[in-house]
Design a protein around this motif. Sequence first.
Motif, PDB file in Angstrom:
ATOM      1  N   SER A   1       4.362   2.272  -1.958  1.00 29.72           N
ATOM      2  CA  SER A   1       4.092   0.703  -2.216  1.00 29.72           C
ATOM      3  C   SER A   1       2.718   0.391  -2.917  1.00 29.72           C
ATOM      4  CB  SER A   1       4.331   0.204  -0.884  1.00 29.72           C
ATOM      5  OG  SER A   1       3.035   0.367  -0.021  1.00 29.72           O
ATOM      6  N   GLY A   2       1.791   1.126  -2.944  1.00 29.85           N
ATOM      7  CA  GLY A   2       0.443   0.744  -3.379  1.00 29.85           C
ATOM      8  C   GLY A   2      -0.298  -0.198  -2.625  1.00 29.85           C
ATOM      9  N   TRP A   3       0.029  -0.253  -1.482  1.00 25.16           N
ATOM     10  CA  TRP A   3      -0.545  -1.118  -0.516  1.00 25.16           C
ATOM     11  C   TRP A   3      -1.817  -0.206   0.489  1.00 25.16           C
ATOM     12  CZ3 TRP A   3       1.932  -6.009   2.168  1.00 25.16           C
ATOM     13  CH2 TRP A   3       2.490  -6.815   1.062  1.00 25.16           C
ATOM     14  N   THR A   4      -2.678  -1.008   0.937  1.00 20.76           N
ATOM     15  CA  THR A   4      -3.613  -0.362   1.944  1.00 20.76           C
ATOM     16  C   THR A   4      -3.214  -0.850   3.317  1.00 20.76           C
ATOM     17  OG1 THR A   4      -5.207  -2.112   1.691  1.00 20.76           O
ATOM     18  CG2 THR A   4      -5.214  -0.126   0.066  1.00 20.76           C
ATOM     19  N   LEU A   5      -3.826   0.021   4.275  1.00 21.15           N
ATOM     20  CA  LEU A   5      -3.770  -0.643   5.502  1.00 21.15           C
ATOM     21  C   LEU A   5      -5.022  -0.959   6.224  1.00 21.15           C
ATOM     22  CD1 LEU A   5      -1.639   2.468   7.221  1.00 21.15           C
ATOM     23  CD2 LEU A   5      -0.794   0.324   6.346  1.00 21.15           C
ATOM     24  N   ALA A   6      -5.037  -2.074   6.690  1.00 17.71           N
ATOM     25  CA  ALA A   6      -6.041  -2.714   7.445  1.00 17.71           C
ATOM     26  C   ALA A   6      -6.399  -2.381   8.777  1.00 17.71           C
ATOM     27  CB  ALA A   6      -5.900  -4.284   7.633  1.00 17.71           C
ATOM     28  N   GLU A   7      -7.619  -2.329   9.306  1.00 10.23           N
ATOM     29  CA  GLU A   7      -7.796  -1.986  10.552  1.00 10.23           C
ATOM     30  C   GLU A   7      -8.704  -3.130  11.263  1.00 10.23           C
ATOM     31  OE1 GLU A   7      -9.708   1.897  11.036  1.00 10.23           O
ATOM     32  OE2 GLU A   7      -7.786   2.835   9.892  1.00 10.23           O
ATOM     33  N   PRO A   8      -8.144  -4.201  11.682  1.00 14.36           N
ATOM     34  CA  PRO A   8      -8.838  -5.340  12.241  1.00 14.36           C
ATOM     35  C   PRO A   8      -9.537  -4.843  13.472  1.00 14.36           C
ATOM     36  CG  PRO A   8      -6.483  -6.047  11.782  1.00 14.36           C
ATOM     37  CD  PRO A   8      -6.709  -4.300  11.736  1.00 14.36           C
ATOM     38  N   PRO A   9     -10.947  -5.427  13.593  1.00 14.10           N
ATOM     39  CA  PRO A   9     -11.330  -6.635  12.772  1.00 14.10           C
ATOM     40  C   PRO A   9     -12.044  -6.385  11.658  1.00 14.10           C
ATOM     41  CG  PRO A   9     -13.051  -6.122  14.646  1.00 14.10           C
ATOM     42  CD  PRO A   9     -11.992  -4.985  14.376  1.00 14.10           C
ATOM     43  N   ALA A  10     -12.282  -5.075  11.026  1.00 11.27           N
ATOM     44  CA  ALA A  10     -12.773  -5.057  10.065  1.00 11.27           C
ATOM     45  C   ALA A  10     -11.997  -5.475   8.718  1.00 11.27           C
ATOM     46  CB  ALA A  10     -12.935  -3.345   9.633  1.00 11.27           C
ATOM     47  N   VAL A  11     -12.634  -6.324   7.792  1.00 13.06           N
ATOM     48  CA  VAL A  11     -12.294  -7.017   6.556  1.00 13.06           C
ATOM     49  C   VAL A  11     -11.911  -6.008   5.553  1.00 13.06           C
ATOM     50  CG1 VAL A  11     -12.731  -8.690   4.937  1.00 13.06           C
ATOM     51  CG2 VAL A  11     -13.356  -9.080   7.372  1.00 13.06           C
ATOM     52  N   PRO A  12     -10.722  -6.058   4.893  1.00 15.70           N
ATOM     53  CA  PRO A  12     -10.369  -5.121   4.161  1.00 15.70           C
ATOM     54  C   PRO A  12     -10.751  -5.551   2.663  1.00 15.70           C
ATOM     55  CG  PRO A  12      -8.315  -6.493   4.680  1.00 15.70           C
ATOM     56  CD  PRO A  12      -9.520  -6.598   5.553  1.00 15.70           C
ATOM     57  N   GLU A  13     -11.131  -4.755   1.800  1.00  7.94           N
ATOM     58  CA  GLU A  13     -11.277  -5.005   0.276  1.00  7.94           C
ATOM     59  C   GLU A  13     -10.036  -5.727  -0.272  1.00  7.94           C
ATOM     60  OE1 GLU A  13     -12.619  -1.907  -2.021  1.00  7.94           O
ATOM     61  OE2 GLU A  13     -14.628  -1.337  -0.739  1.00  7.94           O
ATOM     62  N   ARG A  14     -10.369  -6.414  -1.026  1.00 11.04           N
ATOM     63  CA  ARG A  14      -9.168  -7.237  -1.888  1.00 11.04           C
ATOM     64  C   ARG A  14      -8.582  -6.313  -2.842  1.00 11.04           C
ATOM     65  NH1 ARG A  14      -8.546 -13.332  -4.247  1.00 11.04           N
ATOM     66  NH2 ARG A  14      -6.743 -12.716  -5.558  1.00 11.04           N
ATOM     67  N   PRO A  15      -7.108  -6.092  -2.607  1.00 10.66           N
ATOM     68  CA  PRO A  15      -6.700  -4.908  -3.205  1.00 10.66           C
ATOM     69  C   PRO A  15      -6.161  -5.328  -4.699  1.00 10.66           C
ATOM     70  CG  PRO A  15      -5.043  -5.957  -2.012  1.00 10.66           C
ATOM     71  CD  PRO A  15      -6.209  -6.663  -1.576  1.00 10.66           C
ATOM     72  N   ALA A  16      -6.067  -4.640  -5.579  1.00  9.18           N
ATOM     73  CA  ALA A  16      -5.579  -5.075  -6.878  1.00  9.18           C
ATOM     74  C   ALA A  16      -4.973  -3.926  -7.611  1.00  9.18           C
ATOM     75  CB  ALA A  16      -6.951  -4.940  -7.839  1.00  9.18           C
ATOM     76  N   GLY A  17      -4.088  -2.984  -6.862  1.00 10.01           N
ATOM     77  CA  GLY A  17      -3.389  -1.820  -7.554  1.00 10.01           C
ATOM     78  C   GLY A  17      -2.103  -2.107  -7.717  1.00 10.01           C
ATOM     79  N   GLY A  18      -1.479  -3.323  -7.483  1.00 10.90           N
ATOM     80  CA  GLY A  18       0.044  -3.480  -7.742  1.00 10.90           C
ATOM     81  C   GLY A  18       0.854  -2.970  -6.759  1.00 10.90           C
ATOM     82  N   GLY A  19       2.231  -3.025  -7.041  1.00  6.67           N
ATOM     83  CA  GLY A  19       2.931  -2.785  -5.792  1.00  6.67           C
ATOM     84  C   GLY A  19       3.729  -1.200  -6.255  1.00  6.67           C
ATOM     85  N   PHE A  20       4.843  -1.268  -6.079  1.00  7.07           N
ATOM     86  CA  PHE A  20       5.654  -0.165  -6.328  1.00  7.07           C
ATOM     87  C   PHE A  20       5.725   0.346  -7.660  1.00  7.07           C
ATOM     88  CE2 PHE A  20       7.856  -0.432  -2.056  1.00  7.07           C
ATOM     89  CZ  PHE A  20       7.830   0.908  -1.654  1.00  7.07           C
ATOM     90  N   ASP A  21       5.593   1.585  -8.415  1.00  8.93           N
ATOM     91  CA  ASP A  21       5.805   1.755  -9.594  1.00  8.93           C
ATOM     92  C   ASP A  21       7.213   1.798  -9.862  1.00  8.93           C
ATOM     93  OD1 ASP A  21       4.905   3.601 -12.160  1.00  8.93           O
ATOM     94  OD2 ASP A  21       6.816   4.491 -11.329  1.00  8.93           O
ATOM     95  N   PRO A  22       7.603   1.215 -10.823  1.00  4.72           N
ATOM     96  CA  PRO A  22       9.242   0.853 -11.069  1.00  4.72           C
ATOM     97  C   PRO A  22       9.861   2.254 -11.038  1.00  4.72           C
ATOM     98  CG  PRO A  22       8.019  -0.223 -12.687  1.00  4.72           C
ATOM     99  CD  PRO A  22       6.819   0.428 -11.994  1.00  4.72           C
TER     100      PRO A  22
END
Length: 370
Positions: free
Chosen positions: A330-351
């Motif tokens: 999926s290209g997503w990252t997993l957050a671990e609250p309360p740590a603020v995640p970096e803003r993602p920019a990788g896109g989603g699923f490769d077609p």
Amino acid sequence: MIYLVGTTGFPNYGDELIAAAWLRYLAEAAPDTDVWLDCPSPGPAGVLLGGIHPRARFTDTFWRLCWEAPGDGPWETAAWVRRAMHHPGMACRWVAGIELAARARIVHVIGGGYVNRIWPKHYGLLAAAVGAVERSGGRAVMTGQGLSPAAADAAPLVRELAARFELADVRDEPSERLLGDVTATGRTGDDLFLGIGPHLYRRPEDELPEVVLCLQSDLLEIPRPALASFVTGTMRAWGVTGDRIGIVEGIPGVDRAIYDLVEPYLPGMRFYPFSDIWANGLPAGPEQVWLSTRFHPHMLAAAARASGVAVPVNPDYYATKHRSLTGAGSGWTLAEPPAVPERPAGGGFDPAALASLREGKAALALKIYS
């Protein structure tokens, strides 16, 4: 007759879409066959899903049997339900429904994460499917199942029941591991991969928010205020103001609670209620960034090439679900609250990866219904 079993009608966005995907598939593959969908809320399900298949009807027999069963544990529920399928007088109010299910050519427990430790009585659904085909001589199949986390001491029961299914398909690695050496086991991912298409999204000309949130208030293992604090802190760290944010509702009301907490601090957000996204599609597309606690918005937004962060609010349940998608690309990252995640920019699923997932689910459907 085809007899589907699912958890539709609550409503829950992902669960409704899974059922819609199978009904849409069967409308092409078996338009002249009677299709029954056994679900906990057949009235609302009929309103939302009626008309997709020309001969679809809705009932709640298996769910009623699970609720009626004495005791709360998986073993007690499964044993009673299976006996009731063979001796309907044990559940005299639902004799007509039991006899209907016992005529099914295929009993298909469609996907979702509703047979596990969180809802232990739902193990009875597998027992009902087995009991139905024991009487009819038909086939029992399950697809896209999320069986983790398993209830205590339930693994042998699940394997015993699954061994009586012609096909037992799951959506994640822990569920596959739970089934062990059951010969019919496969893992093609979540059933919604069968139904992903343009009809699930807004029209191309619709304006989409820059950032989209989906924030549940149920099944949390962190306090609601802590989730609200995490969300507002993340938006500030990303430099995003409320007028650039949309928030989508997966379960009506339930997914508005966190919005109500954060809206005063992020004024101007656009709220998309369930009724809106059901009627007009999900506001997802490339160049967006998403932050979602829910699983199916993660899947669909990533399929639309949106970047995103998944927030597993329940480590034993939602972390497994989200990891099944990140592991699939999926290209997503997993957050671990309360740590603020970096803003993602990788896109989603490769077609190509998404196409492979869809093809795998389509091949499974053909195997069941050819």
